[in-house]
Enzyme design. Sequence first.
Site, short mmCIF file in Angstrom:
data_model
loop_
_atom_site.label_atom_id
_atom_site.label_comp_id
_atom_site.label_asym_id
_atom_site.label_seq_id
_atom_site.Cartn_x
_atom_site.Cartn_y
_atom_site.Cartn_z
N HIS A 43 -66.36 -58.43 86.63
CA HIS A 43 -67.36 -59.23 87.53
C HIS A 43 -67.94 -58.56 88.28
O HIS A 43 -67.91 -58.47 89.57
CB HIS A 43 -66.51 -59.97 88.30
CG HIS A 43 -65.80 -61.32 87.28
ND1 HIS A 43 -64.51 -61.89 87.51
CD2 HIS A 43 -65.96 -61.86 86.01
CE1 HIS A 43 -64.12 -62.71 86.71
NE2 HIS A 43 -65.09 -62.63 85.68
N HIS A 76 -60.68 -59.22 81.92
CA HIS A 76 -59.55 -60.43 82.37
C HIS A 76 -58.70 -61.10 81.50
O HIS A 76 -57.79 -61.72 81.63
CB HIS A 76 -60.59 -61.54 82.93
CG HIS A 76 -61.58 -60.92 83.75
ND1 HIS A 76 -62.94 -60.62 83.09
CD2 HIS A 76 -61.70 -60.45 85.00
CE1 HIS A 76 -63.61 -59.98 84.02
NE2 HIS A 76 -62.83 -59.75 85.20
N CYS A 98 -57.31 -55.70 80.66
CA CYS A 98 -56.32 -54.62 81.40
C CYS A 98 -55.08 -54.46 80.90
O CYS A 98 -54.64 -55.54 80.76
CB CYS A 98 -56.52 -54.71 82.94
SG CYS A 98 -55.67 -53.39 83.82
N HIS A 126 -60.48 -69.49 86.39
CA HIS A 126 -60.55 -67.86 86.55
C HIS A 126 -60.25 -67.40 85.14
O HIS A 126 -59.26 -68.03 84.39
CB HIS A 126 -59.80 -67.31 87.43
CG HIS A 126 -60.20 -65.93 87.54
ND1 HIS A 126 -59.95 -64.88 86.62
CD2 HIS A 126 -60.91 -64.94 88.64
CE1 HIS A 126 -60.24 -63.69 86.93
NE2 HIS A 126 -60.91 -63.68 88.04
N GLU A 128 -58.98 -65.02 83.87
CA GLU A 128 -57.67 -64.27 83.60
C GLU A 128 -56.48 -65.20 83.81
O GLU A 128 -55.58 -65.38 82.83
CB GLU A 128 -57.29 -63.43 85.14
CG GLU A 128 -55.80 -62.46 84.58
CD GLU A 128 -55.28 -61.78 85.90
OE1 GLU A 128 -56.50 -61.09 86.40
OE2 GLU A 128 -54.36 -61.60 86.15
N CYS A 196 -51.40 -56.48 90.87
CA CYS A 196 -51.46 -54.95 90.30
C CYS A 196 -51.69 -54.14 91.65
O CYS A 196 -51.90 -54.21 92.71
CB CYS A 196 -52.53 -54.77 89.49
SG CYS A 196 -54.19 -54.65 90.28
N ASN A 226 -60.84 -60.54 93.19
CA ASN A 226 -60.24 -59.48 93.99
C ASN A 226 -61.27 -59.00 95.15
O ASN A 226 -60.75 -58.68 96.24
CB ASN A 226 -59.72 -58.09 93.10
CG ASN A 226 -60.91 -57.47 92.96
OD1 ASN A 226 -61.44 -56.34 93.45
ND2 ASN A 226 -61.59 -57.54 91.66
O1 0JX Z 1 -62.38 -61.56 89.28
P1 0JX Z 1 -61.51 -60.50 89.24
O2 0JX Z 1 -61.21 -59.81 90.29
O3 0JX Z 1 -60.12 -60.90 88.34
O4 0JX Z 1 -62.09 -59.39 88.33
P2 0JX Z 1 -63.25 -58.40 88.58
O5 0JX Z 1 -64.04 -58.47 89.69
O6 0JX Z 1 -63.91 -58.04 87.14
O7 0JX Z 1 -62.34 -57.01 88.65
C1 0JX Z 1 -61.64 -56.25 87.88
C2 0JX Z 1 -60.87 -56.78 86.65
C3 0JX Z 1 -59.71 -57.17 87.05
C4 0JX Z 1 -59.00 -57.67 86.31
O8 0JX Z 1 -57.42 -57.91 86.76
FE1 SF4 Z 2 -56.15 -53.99 85.72
FE2 SF4 Z 2 -55.63 -54.35 88.61
FE3 SF4 Z 2 -57.90 -53.39 87.80
FE4 SF4 Z 2 -57.21 -56.04 87.15
S1 SF4 Z 2 -57.46 -55.15 89.27
S2 SF4 Z 2 -58.54 -54.57 86.10
S3 SF4 Z 2 -55.12 -55.78 86.88
S4 SF4 Z 2 -56.03 -52.40 87.27
#
Ligand code: 0JX
Ligand code: SF4
Length: 310
Positions: A43, A76, A98, A126, A128, A196, A226
Amino acid sequence: MTKTIMLANPRGFCAGVDRAIAIVERALALYGAPIYVRHEVVHNRFVVEKLREQGAVFIEDLQDVPHGATLIYSAHGVPLSVRQQAEALGLTVFDATCPLVTKVHVEVKRMHQAAMSIVMIGHKGHPEVEGTMGQVDSGMFLVETVADVATLQVPDPTALSYVSQTTLSVDETRDIITALKQRFPLITSPKKDDICYATQNRQDAVKALSDACDIVIVVGSPNSSNSNRLREVAALRGVDAYMVDNASLLQAAWFDGKQQVGVTAGASAPEVLVQAVIAQIKAFGADSVSELPGVEEHIIFALPPGLRDK
Ligand code: 0JX
Ligand code: SF4
């Protein structure tokens, strides 16, 4: 009045994002454009635009992918129905989910096989959450807040477990789990949550940053879960906190009278954008940059077979 910039540590790309972007780049290098990607691979607008320029085509619906094309799943993750659809369409698939998200998918399948209902802690809509809840055809229940726990109805409170999205607020999730355990004392809790290492470390780092600063800037795109959590965590520590997709969105007035300016970045935000933000804040009058101490991250995830260097 002097103004200084302080950087959070760690910040920015996590191992899952590094791997997801590398998967798209390697696929483009080995197989040539176009490479189809289901959903934004991570994202971040800058990352997505750059990959688009190189020949990646981002789609949401697999009906938009031609027969026999190459498709990549975003970091995701995807529901099982998408895997089935890709197979039916004869697509060559590389999976950029991931590995820490895949781990949650495996837990969900194990719990479902053990005839348990599963509470998913996460944000509705979302990708994920859709991917994780889509690992089984029934028996999953979403809660987003402590208030949701009070109204949750499950078929059998003695056969219940839970999983979570990987990028949630550590503190809010702890409160939701406490509420779940109070309402359903027999809920199985193999561990604390599925947040994570990267989410945990970046939230710890932004707390330390917020305690040392009077304003915090988070670099991240609006749809990045995140990154949004980092801004919220900073705001809850009582500092002014803003999230920006790039340096052009910074407003000079935010920095008036501020002496310590904190900067961090979500797990999908590239360091090049952080450096541009630093340059802009310097143009607003900051004259030094330092970095807080923090934990070192050494996690690297291997590329899928077929995309590794020979
Ligand atoms: O919206 P998220 O934080 O889940 O995704 P983003 O910003 O693409 O971050 C990296 C992918 C995270 C997956 O867990
Ligand atoms: Fe993987 Fe965590 Fe990164 Fe998401 S934020 S891609 S779960 S390491």
